[in-house]
Structure formats: C-alpha cells, structure tokens
Scaffold this motif. Structure first.
Motif, short mmCIF file in Angstrom:
data_model
loop_
_atom_site.label_atom_id
_atom_site.label_comp_id
_atom_site.label_asym_id
_atom_site.label_seq_id
_atom_site.Cartn_x
_atom_site.Cartn_y
_atom_site.Cartn_z
N GLY A 131 0.84 -1.19 0.00
CA GLY A 131 0.00 0.00 0.00
C GLY A 131 0.87 1.24 0.00
N ARG A 132 0.27 2.35 0.40
CA ARG A 132 1.03 3.61 0.43
C ARG A 132 1.99 3.66 1.61
N ARG A 133 1.65 3.04 2.75
CA ARG A 133 2.45 3.14 3.96
C ARG A 133 3.06 1.83 4.45
N THR A 134 2.44 0.71 4.09
CA THR A 134 2.95 -0.57 4.56
C THR A 134 2.90 -1.63 3.45
N ALA A 135 3.69 -2.66 3.64
CA ALA A 135 3.69 -3.82 2.75
C ALA A 135 3.86 -5.06 3.61
N THR A 136 3.31 -6.18 3.15
CA THR A 136 3.55 -7.46 3.82
C THR A 136 4.13 -8.44 2.81
N ALA A 137 4.91 -9.36 3.35
CA ALA A 137 5.50 -10.41 2.52
C ALA A 137 5.55 -11.69 3.35
N GLU A 138 5.53 -12.82 2.65
CA GLU A 138 5.62 -14.10 3.34
C GLU A 138 6.72 -14.95 2.71
N ALA A 139 7.27 -15.89 3.51
CA ALA A 139 8.41 -16.67 3.04
C ALA A 139 8.42 -18.05 3.68
N LYS A 140 9.13 -18.96 3.01
CA LYS A 140 9.43 -20.28 3.55
C LYS A 140 10.94 -20.49 3.46
N VAL A 141 11.49 -21.08 4.51
CA VAL A 141 12.89 -21.51 4.52
C VAL A 141 12.88 -23.03 4.36
N LEU A 142 13.55 -23.51 3.31
CA LEU A 142 13.59 -24.94 3.02
C LEU A 142 15.01 -25.47 3.14
N ASP A 143 15.15 -26.73 3.57
CA ASP A 143 16.46 -27.38 3.55
C ASP A 143 16.70 -27.97 2.17
N ASP A 144 17.85 -28.63 1.99
CA ASP A 144 18.17 -29.11 0.64
C ASP A 144 17.33 -30.31 0.20
N ARG A 145 16.51 -30.84 1.10
CA ARG A 145 15.57 -31.91 0.72
C ARG A 145 14.15 -31.38 0.50
N GLY A 146 14.00 -30.05 0.55
CA GLY A 146 12.70 -29.43 0.32
C GLY A 146 11.80 -29.40 1.54
N ARG A 147 12.34 -29.74 2.71
CA ARG A 147 11.55 -29.71 3.94
C ARG A 147 11.51 -28.30 4.51
N VAL A 148 10.35 -27.90 5.02
CA VAL A 148 10.19 -26.57 5.60
C VAL A 148 10.89 -26.53 6.96
N VAL A 149 11.86 -25.64 7.07
CA VAL A 149 12.57 -25.40 8.33
C VAL A 149 11.86 -24.31 9.12
N ALA A 150 11.30 -23.32 8.41
CA ALA A 150 10.59 -22.21 9.04
C ALA A 150 9.72 -21.53 8.00
N HIS A 151 8.71 -20.83 8.47
CA HIS A 151 7.92 -19.96 7.60
C HIS A 151 7.70 -18.66 8.34
N ALA A 152 7.59 -17.57 7.57
CA ALA A 152 7.60 -16.24 8.19
C ALA A 152 6.74 -15.26 7.40
N ILE A 153 6.31 -14.23 8.10
CA ILE A 153 5.63 -13.10 7.47
C ILE A 153 6.18 -11.82 8.11
N ALA A 154 6.31 -10.80 7.30
CA ALA A 154 6.83 -9.52 7.79
C ALA A 154 5.93 -8.39 7.29
N THR A 155 5.89 -7.35 8.08
CA THR A 155 5.26 -6.09 7.68
C THR A 155 6.37 -5.04 7.62
N CYS A 156 6.38 -4.27 6.54
CA CYS A 156 7.38 -3.21 6.37
C CYS A 156 6.69 -1.87 6.29
N LEU A 157 7.29 -0.86 6.92
CA LEU A 157 6.86 0.52 6.82
C LEU A 157 7.54 1.12 5.60
N LEU A 158 6.77 1.74 4.72
CA LEU A 158 7.31 2.35 3.51
C LEU A 158 7.45 3.85 3.71
N PHE A 159 8.51 4.43 3.19
CA PHE A 159 8.71 5.88 3.32
C PHE A 159 9.48 6.40 2.11
N SER A 160 9.42 7.72 1.93
CA SER A 160 10.18 8.34 0.84
C SER A 160 10.90 9.56 1.33
#
Length: 160
Positions: A131-160
C-alpha cells in the motif's frame, strides 16, 4: 578445539549512495550482478542473495558451525535473518527510486532444526500486499531436501 573465521566487507556508504537513485529492483540486481559488492550483513552472516524479481526475492545460507547455538543446531536468529533478508528485499523490489522501507515486525515459526546435515538453506519471499504506507511479505525456509525449516511473514513501513 578453538576455531577461527575472518572476513572483510565494503563501506556501507556505497549502498546508501547507490540506493538513493535506483528503483529497488534495479538496486538489488546490481548487487546480484556484482556491480555493487556484497552487503556487510551478508559478508558477516553468509546469508547471500540468489535471485530477485518483481515482488519476490530468494536468499540462501549454508549452515556452518559458527551459526550454531549451544544445543548443536543453527541458531534461530540466523534463520530469522535469512527470512528477514528475503522478506525485506521482496518488498524492496516493488519500490521506486527514492523510496525506502524498514521492518515493522517479523513473525517466524520454526518447524524443524537445521544443522550441517540440512544442507543449503534457501528462502523465497513474495510480497502479499503493498500500500502507500505498509507492505507485507511471506516466506518459507527450506532445507536441501525441500523440507520446511521455518515460515515467516513480515510487515514493512514504507517511506520516501
């Protein structure tokens, strides 16, 4: 037995100056191509960019002994750093020249321990909303066998 590690990094001012005049995706592509050097945090942690595109970023980290916590696995903060790098850069790819961001929050869930036997850890993050002030993103961390080690979401404040 004591072990030792040495490394070097570039002056962070190089990145501040370059980022000011470039759209986020262009800036990150210059790091990826080697036109700009590896950022100091990447040199310190060995969390490295793999690829970026419009609204996404991938980073990787090869677990090393110096990533370990006292119980013999990769410290959760290192895995969180891997996820945070990918999440923030995914958001950065959507920003025009002169715009910036900072993390407002990071929520991470660990699903399995990572260690030397996990092989290369890879994290892909994608922007969910921007949006104008914030953004969200999501992620997965995988090992070399494709297994999920962790999953995460973040919110970022946007500025100019």
């Amino acid at each position: 037995m004591s072990r030792e590690r040495t490394y070097s990094w570039e002056d962070p001012k190089v990145f501040v100056d370059a980022a000011a005049g470039l759209a986020g995706l262009d800036f990150l592509n210059r790091i990826g191509s080697g036109e700009l050097p590896l950022v100091p945090a990447g040199a310190t942690t060995n969390i490295l960019p793999v690829a970026v595109g419009d609204g996404w970023a991938e980073f990787e980290m090869q677990p090393e002994e110096w990533h370990y916590n006292p119980i013999g696995s990769v410290h959760g903060g290192m895995i969180a750093g891997l996820a945070d790098s990918a999440l923030g850069c995914a958001v950065h790819t959507k920003l025009p020249a002169g715009a910036g961001y900072t993390s407002l929050d990071l929520n991470i869930k660990f699903t399995r321990a990572a260690n030397l036997d996990s092989g290369l850890l890879r994290c892909r993050a994608e922007v969910v909303t921007i949006g104008r002030r914030t953004a969200t993103a999501e992620a997965k961390v995988l090992d070399d066998r494709g297994r999920v080690v962790a999953h995460a979401i973040a919110t970022c404040l946007l500025f100019s």
